[in-house]
Design a protein around this motif. Structure first.
Motif, short mmCIF file in Angstrom:
data_model
loop_
_atom_site.label_atom_id
_atom_site.label_comp_id
_atom_site.label_asym_id
_atom_site.label_seq_id
_atom_site.Cartn_x
_atom_site.Cartn_y
_atom_site.Cartn_z
N ARG A 106 -3.78 -106.47 -0.41
CA ARG A 106 -4.97 -107.08 -1.00
C ARG A 106 -5.04 -106.90 -2.52
NH1 ARG A 106 -9.05 -105.23 3.88
NH2 ARG A 106 -8.57 -106.96 5.26
N LEU A 107 -3.89 -106.93 -3.16
CA LEU A 107 -3.87 -106.89 -4.61
C LEU A 107 -4.19 -108.29 -5.13
CD1 LEU A 107 -0.70 -104.69 -5.27
CD2 LEU A 107 -3.08 -103.98 -5.05
N GLU A 108 -5.36 -108.42 -5.71
CA GLU A 108 -5.83 -109.74 -6.14
C GLU A 108 -6.21 -109.78 -7.62
OE1 GLU A 108 -9.03 -110.07 -3.46
OE2 GLU A 108 -7.77 -110.50 -1.70
N LYS A 109 -6.68 -108.66 -8.15
CA LYS A 109 -7.15 -108.61 -9.53
C LYS A 109 -6.22 -107.75 -10.37
CE LYS A 109 -11.96 -109.19 -8.10
NZ LYS A 109 -12.01 -110.59 -8.59
N LEU A 110 -6.22 -108.02 -11.67
CA LEU A 110 -5.34 -107.30 -12.58
C LEU A 110 -5.60 -105.80 -12.55
CD1 LEU A 110 -3.18 -107.34 -14.79
CD2 LEU A 110 -5.02 -107.73 -16.45
N ARG A 111 -6.85 -105.40 -12.50
CA ARG A 111 -7.15 -103.96 -12.52
C ARG A 111 -6.57 -103.24 -11.29
NH1 ARG A 111 -12.38 -106.18 -11.65
NH2 ARG A 111 -13.19 -105.80 -9.54
N ASP A 112 -6.59 -103.92 -10.14
CA ASP A 112 -6.02 -103.29 -8.94
C ASP A 112 -4.51 -103.19 -9.06
OD1 ASP A 112 -8.54 -103.06 -7.70
OD2 ASP A 112 -8.41 -105.11 -6.92
N ASP A 143 -5.31 -100.53 1.77
CA ASP A 143 -6.08 -101.43 0.90
C ASP A 143 -5.97 -100.94 -0.54
OD1 ASP A 143 -8.04 -102.97 -0.40
OD2 ASP A 143 -9.22 -103.13 1.43
N GLY A 144 -5.43 -101.79 -1.40
CA GLY A 144 -5.20 -101.39 -2.79
C GLY A 144 -6.36 -101.66 -3.72
N LEU A 159 6.91 -99.76 13.51
CA LEU A 159 5.46 -99.93 13.55
C LEU A 159 4.83 -99.69 12.18
CD1 LEU A 159 4.72 -98.06 16.90
CD2 LEU A 159 4.89 -100.53 16.54
N ALA A 160 3.89 -100.55 11.85
CA ALA A 160 3.07 -100.38 10.65
C ALA A 160 1.62 -100.22 11.08
CB ALA A 160 3.20 -101.58 9.72
N VAL A 161 0.87 -99.40 10.36
CA VAL A 161 -0.56 -99.25 10.64
C VAL A 161 -1.34 -99.53 9.36
CG1 VAL A 161 -0.33 -97.63 12.56
CG2 VAL A 161 -0.41 -96.76 10.22
N ASN A 162 -2.53 -100.04 9.54
CA ASN A 162 -3.39 -100.39 8.42
C ASN A 162 -4.43 -99.30 8.19
OD1 ASN A 162 -2.87 -103.37 7.50
ND2 ASN A 162 -2.65 -103.37 9.73
N ALA A 163 -4.67 -98.99 6.93
CA ALA A 163 -5.68 -98.01 6.55
C ALA A 163 -6.56 -98.60 5.47
CB ALA A 163 -5.03 -96.72 6.06
N SER A 198 -12.18 -117.58 -5.40
CA SER A 198 -12.01 -118.61 -4.38
C SER A 198 -10.64 -118.55 -3.72
CB SER A 198 -12.19 -119.99 -5.02
OG SER A 198 -11.20 -120.22 -6.01
N GLN A 199 -9.71 -117.79 -4.32
CA GLN A 199 -8.36 -117.70 -3.75
C GLN A 199 -8.19 -116.50 -2.84
OE1 GLN A 199 -6.24 -117.59 -7.52
NE2 GLN A 199 -5.31 -119.56 -7.04
N GLN A 200 -9.19 -115.66 -2.75
CA GLN A 200 -9.02 -114.42 -1.98
C GLN A 200 -8.72 -114.74 -0.54
OE1 GLN A 200 -12.36 -111.90 -2.64
NE2 GLN A 200 -12.01 -111.73 -4.82
N ALA A 201 -7.80 -113.99 0.02
CA ALA A 201 -7.34 -114.25 1.39
C ALA A 201 -7.53 -113.04 2.26
CB ALA A 201 -5.86 -114.64 1.39
N PRO A 202 -7.68 -113.22 3.56
CA PRO A 202 -7.76 -112.10 4.48
C PRO A 202 -6.37 -111.60 4.81
CG PRO A 202 -8.05 -114.17 5.66
CD PRO A 202 -7.87 -114.51 4.21
N LEU A 203 -5.99 -110.48 4.26
CA LEU A 203 -4.65 -109.95 4.49
C LEU A 203 -4.73 -108.72 5.37
CD1 LEU A 203 -3.19 -110.27 0.92
CD2 LEU A 203 -3.03 -111.86 2.79
#
Length: 340
Positions: free
Chosen positions: A278-284, A250-251, A225-229, A335-340
């Protein structure tokens, strides 16, 4: 293909009409087919399995989960700072350790649209259960049908974990043994349940009674099992309430503070995998990279990441690089951001 039962099932799907089957095969087909006659499963010309949910055609796309690179993989003593050259960390690669499946609308030209709202707008609990189970079945088939004989790569389907989501509405709607129906489908298809991780949605404190019931049933059916926080603080609370096998956090905007370090110490001792999503940007990415380096030096812990910084969800696993190097130009645009 490494899974004969799955291969047999796919061969039967290729027929316009299923051939006359034995009584045992008829029983198996009933297990694998939808209870709603309007919902059916078939193969497209590319070999992908598709399903129908009312008037919507569904198929699967996958996004890799990558282990955050910290240094050369042949480090002998990860707890010794002398053995790790942190300046070399960005030269390392981020190998695939798992994939997450998503339901998309079918498109012959691209990967379709993400259909996360379908369950929210399902007309009834029975329909939400139907769609949730249909999606997990599609993802499992579309994932493991891509296994190839003789492949020893860790990122191959037979070696990597498959993460499948359980919708929040399903938790309350199912009044029987959670996970039993899905486990039975996997058994009929000859697929390894031990490599599948079921992702639970974010659980509120008022749902503890439901959570304990659901967790017990999934564990009885031998699923990890995995859980989301949403935050590190929320993840701390889930550690005790859920005792998960995997924590997905959420990163975005991650802060490398004492609370975060304490979380990684606990998860390392308990053998819990941590994934920053949700790693989308370089800083994250850089925040997670720094945390991964520090944690590896101090405790030997390895953490994972997922997001558009590296990979966009795709139907074919073959399009993903088994490992990638950090590329600052790989930042995802808004525009590339996705719902993860």
């Amino acid at each position: 293909m490494l899974f004969p039962a799955l291969e047999h099932y796919l061969a039967r799907l290729q027929e316009t009409t299923l051939p006359k089957a034995t009584s045992s095969e008829q029983s198996d087909d009933a297990e694998l087919m939808s209870r709603n006659p309007a919902n059916r499963v078939w193969l497209d010309s590319d070999g992908r399995v598709q399903g129908t949910y009312f008037n919507t055609t569904l198929t699967s796309v996958f996004q890799p989960i990558r282990q955050i690179a910290v240094s050369r993989e042949d480090v002998n003593s990860p707890t010794s700072t002398d053995s790790i050259d942190i300046s070399e960390a960005h030269k390392d690669t981020h190998k695939i350790v798992g994939y997450e499946g998503f339901a998309h609308s079918y498109s012959p030209n691209d990967n379709g649209l993400y259909l996360w709202k379908l369950l929210d707008h399902a007309a009834s609990d029975d329909e939400s259960i139907e769609l949730d189970r249909l999606c997990r079945m599609l993802h499992s088939i579309n994932f493991y049908r891509q296994s190839k004989e003789g492949s020893e790569a860790e990122q191959s389907p037979q070696n990597a974990d498959l993460y499948l989501s359980v919708h929040a509405r399903l938790l309350a709607a199912v009044d029987s043994n959670h996970g039993m129906a899905f486990r039975r489908i996997l058994r009929l298809l000859g697929l390894p349940h031990e490599n599948i991780v079921l992702q639970l949605p974010t659980i509120t404190s008022t749902q503890s009674w439901l959570l304990n019931y659901v967790l017990d049933n999934y564990r009885r059916n031998q699923f990890r099992l995995a859980v989301n926080a949403d935050t590190v603080a929320q993840a701390h609370g889930l550690l005790e309430r859920v005792r998960p096998d995997v924590l997905k956090i959420d990163g975005r905007g991650l802060i490398n503070d004492a609370e975060t370090q304490r979380l990684l110490e606990i998860t390392q001792k308990r053998g819990i995998r941590v994934i920053f999503k949700r790693l989308e940007k370089l800083r994250d990415f850089e925040s997670v990279q720094k945390l991964a380096e520090q944690s590896f030096v101090l405790t030997g812990a390895r953490i994972a990441g997922q997001g558009f910084f590296w990979d966009r969800p795709q139907a074919s696993l073959g399009v993903f690089s088994a490992s990638v190097r950090v590329n600052q130009s790989a930042m995802a645009s808004p525009s590339q951001q996705a719902p993860l």
